[in-house]
Write a protein that holds these residues in place. Structure first.
Motif, PDB file in Angstrom:
ATOM      1  N   MET A 100      15.624  48.385  45.140  1.00 33.51           N
ATOM      2  CA  MET A 100      15.957  47.082  45.169  1.00 33.51           C
ATOM      3  C   MET A 100      17.059  46.835  45.739  1.00 33.51           C
ATOM      4  N   SER A 101      18.439  47.897  45.594  1.00 32.86           N
ATOM      5  CA  SER A 101      19.437  48.048  46.122  1.00 32.86           C
ATOM      6  C   SER A 101      19.240  48.794  47.884  1.00 32.86           C
ATOM      7  N   VAL A 102      17.960  49.242  48.407  1.00 34.12           N
ATOM      8  CA  VAL A 102      17.723  49.496  49.447  1.00 34.12           C
ATOM      9  C   VAL A 102      16.870  47.645  50.249  1.00 34.12           C
ATOM     10  N   MET A 103      16.721  46.882  49.652  1.00 34.06           N
ATOM     11  CA  MET A 103      15.913  46.003  49.893  1.00 34.06           C
ATOM     12  C   MET A 103      17.092  44.505  50.581  1.00 34.06           C
ATOM     13  N   ASN A 104      18.352  44.490  49.037  1.00 32.90           N
ATOM     14  CA  ASN A 104      19.580  44.072  49.375  1.00 32.90           C
ATOM     15  C   ASN A 104      20.349  44.355  50.199  1.00 32.90           C
ATOM     16  N   GLY A 105      20.400  45.698  50.917  1.00 28.78           N
ATOM     17  CA  GLY A 105      20.804  45.916  51.796  1.00 28.78           C
ATOM     18  C   GLY A 105      20.425  46.085  53.835  1.00 28.78           C
ATOM     19  N   PHE A 106      19.576  45.932  53.505  1.00 28.61           N
ATOM     20  CA  PHE A 106      18.748  45.492  54.718  1.00 28.61           C
ATOM     21  C   PHE A 106      19.012  44.405  54.858  1.00 28.61           C
ATOM     22  N   ARG A 107      19.044  43.833  53.887  1.00 25.36           N
ATOM     23  CA  ARG A 107      18.881  41.666  54.227  1.00 25.36           C
ATOM     24  C   ARG A 107      20.362  41.190  54.573  1.00 25.36           C
ATOM     25  N   ALA A 108      21.420  42.046  53.887  1.00 25.12           N
ATOM     26  CA  ALA A 108      23.026  42.308  54.020  1.00 25.12           C
ATOM     27  C   ALA A 108      23.137  42.524  55.751  1.00 25.12           C
ATOM     28  N   GLU A 109      22.512  43.607  55.924  1.00 23.13           N
ATOM     29  CA  GLU A 109      23.234  44.422  57.251  1.00 23.13           C
ATOM     30  C   GLU A 109      22.237  43.401  58.152  1.00 23.13           C
ATOM     31  N   LEU A 110      21.407  43.330  58.172  1.00 23.58           N
ATOM     32  CA  LEU A 110      20.558  42.385  59.525  1.00 23.58           C
ATOM     33  C   LEU A 110      21.415  41.126  58.671  1.00 23.58           C
ATOM     34  N   PHE A 111      21.753  40.586  58.397  1.00 27.09           N
ATOM     35  CA  PHE A 111      22.221  39.386  58.380  1.00 27.09           C
ATOM     36  C   PHE A 111      24.045  39.438  59.115  1.00 27.09           C
TER      37      PHE A 111
END
Length: 413
Positions: free
Chosen positions: A46-57
């Motif tokens: 969940m942390s990696v998925m959140n980080g992936f979305r946040a970094e992309l955004f």
């Protein structure tokens, strides 16, 4: 549900391995490890998925803004008037003219498809934190200086100070046909945004240079808009959408990257559900270990009942014994997840060395590094989920222990 000193003493004794009960202790230990691994997997993913979305955004929106006003036909003639209207719109914090056009670049016989990007001096300076080599100061109108992405520089074999040639297929018409327009630019700086597609294609230059290259005169292709709240960009841009109908199209970051962010949202939910099953399986291990413990302690339970222990006390003892396994597993899982996230890049590199496989290919993953952003609310939900499931798993064995009939057990003693 507080325990008396007597109940706490019995619960601690039942949690520790006794003579002839090594197998029960082994099952309990496996249950603890399984819970910790399940919780750790949930926290990490969940942390990696959140980080992936946040970094992309952050990277996509940080470069392209929250919305784009793009002219029909690719040319906005009265862009100064439109720009003033956009800047006066409530909720808009920044609006900048922008030119973007796919072209070709060559250097020493190598040819790469690029995205020529004309920016204002203020927007060019926003690349300063991503600068890897060179300086942005030479990027002035008429200086024929550009900044290029790190992957593009690598593909072309370009370094700061080298001169690349940008080719515009829509050149000038001659008696012999259309001659592509070719202009030489010196590479003043190399930047790395962190999004593979951008670092592989972007060539940034001042707007006047882009207009000269593309032969567009005093026109631009689009206006980049940043708002006070990216989640409300649709509401903020609605008046402009109506006002510019037939002249330009307004697209926000959701529309431009809809498929990507929707896929991330679906994958995030799917991963949470699938990994929650791991915690559920671990909880069944707690259930089985408690059932075996109750069967092994049937005679002890009967003696406790004859000595005055109530059914409620026995319920509390076995619920505590099982719940503490789940609680310790949850705590260990959270700590393990945080340790993994902290050392995620060395772990990924280590696995790549051991397997000989590229686990994080930027051309596929968009980002150059494995991202992570931990949400305290999600971690709390994961912990509560593991603790609730652990508690529910203790109820059946505890009720069986509390329902033990001492007369039937001790009849033949």
């Amino acid at each position: 549900m507080l325990l008396s000193p007597f109940e706490w003493m019995i619960a601690k004794r039942y949690m520790l391995p006794g003579r002839g009960e090594a197998f029960i202790a082994l099952v309990a230990g496996i249950s603890l490890v399984a819970v910790s691994l399940g919780v750790a997997a949930l926290v990490i993913v969940m942390s990696v998925m959140n980080g992936f979305r946040a970094e992309l955004f952050d990277k996509i929106v940080g470069l392209n803004g929250h919305a784009i006003i793009q002219a029909y036909g690719g040319r906005l003639d009265n862009w100064q008037t439109v720009l003033q209207e956009v800047r006066k719109t409530p909720g808009v914090t920044r609006a900048s003219p922008l030119i973007e056009q796919p072209l070709l670049a060559t250097f020493n016989g190598r040819v790469e498809a690029i995205l020529a990007r004309g920016n204002t001096p203020e927007d060019i300076q926003r690349l300063q934190p991503q600068l890897k080599a060179g300086s942005l100061a030479p990027l002035r109108p008429g200086a024929d200086q550009v900044a290029i992405g790190s992957r593009l520089a690598q593909n072309l074999g370009v370094q700061v100070g080298d001169t690349i040639t940008i080719i515009n297929p829509q050149g000038r018409s001659t008696p012999f046909g259309t001659v592509p327009r070719q202009i030489a630019y010196q590479v003043a700086s190399i930047f790395e945004i962190g999004v593979y597609d951008y670092d592989q294609a972007f060539v940034v230059m001042p707007i006047p240079d882009a207009q000269t290259l593309l032969l567009t005169g005093d026109t631009i292709g689009m206006i980049e808009v940043t708002t006070v709240d990216p989640d409300k960009v649709g509401e903020i841009m609605a008046p402009l959408t109506r006002r510019l109908a037939g002249q330009a199209i307004v697209q926000d970051w959701r529309t431009i990257n809809a498929s990507l962010f929707e896929a991330l949202a679906v994958e995030r939910v799917a991963m949470f559900v699938v990994l929650s099953i791991i915690v559920l399986v671990a909880v069944f291990n707690i259930l089985s270990s408690l059932i075996m413990l109750v069967r092994a302690k049937t005679r002890d339970i009967a003696i406790l009942r004859t000595m005055g222990a109530t059914r409620r006390s026995l319920m509390k003892i076995f619920v505590t014994a099982g719940f503490l396994i789940g609680a310790m597993g949850t705590l260990a899982g959270v700590l393990l997840g945080f340790v993994f996230l902290f050392f995620r890049q060395p772990i990924v590199r280590g696995v790549e060395i051991l397997t000989g496989q590229n686990l994080w290919d930027p051309s596929i993953r968009f980002l150059t590094e494995l991202p992570s952003r931990t949400d305290p609310v999600e971690v709390t939900v994961i912990c509560v989920l593991a603790l609730v499931l652990s508690f529910l798993a203790t109820l059946y064995p505890a009720s069986r222990a509390a329902g033990t009939d001492p007369v039937q057990v001790l009849r033949y003693e």
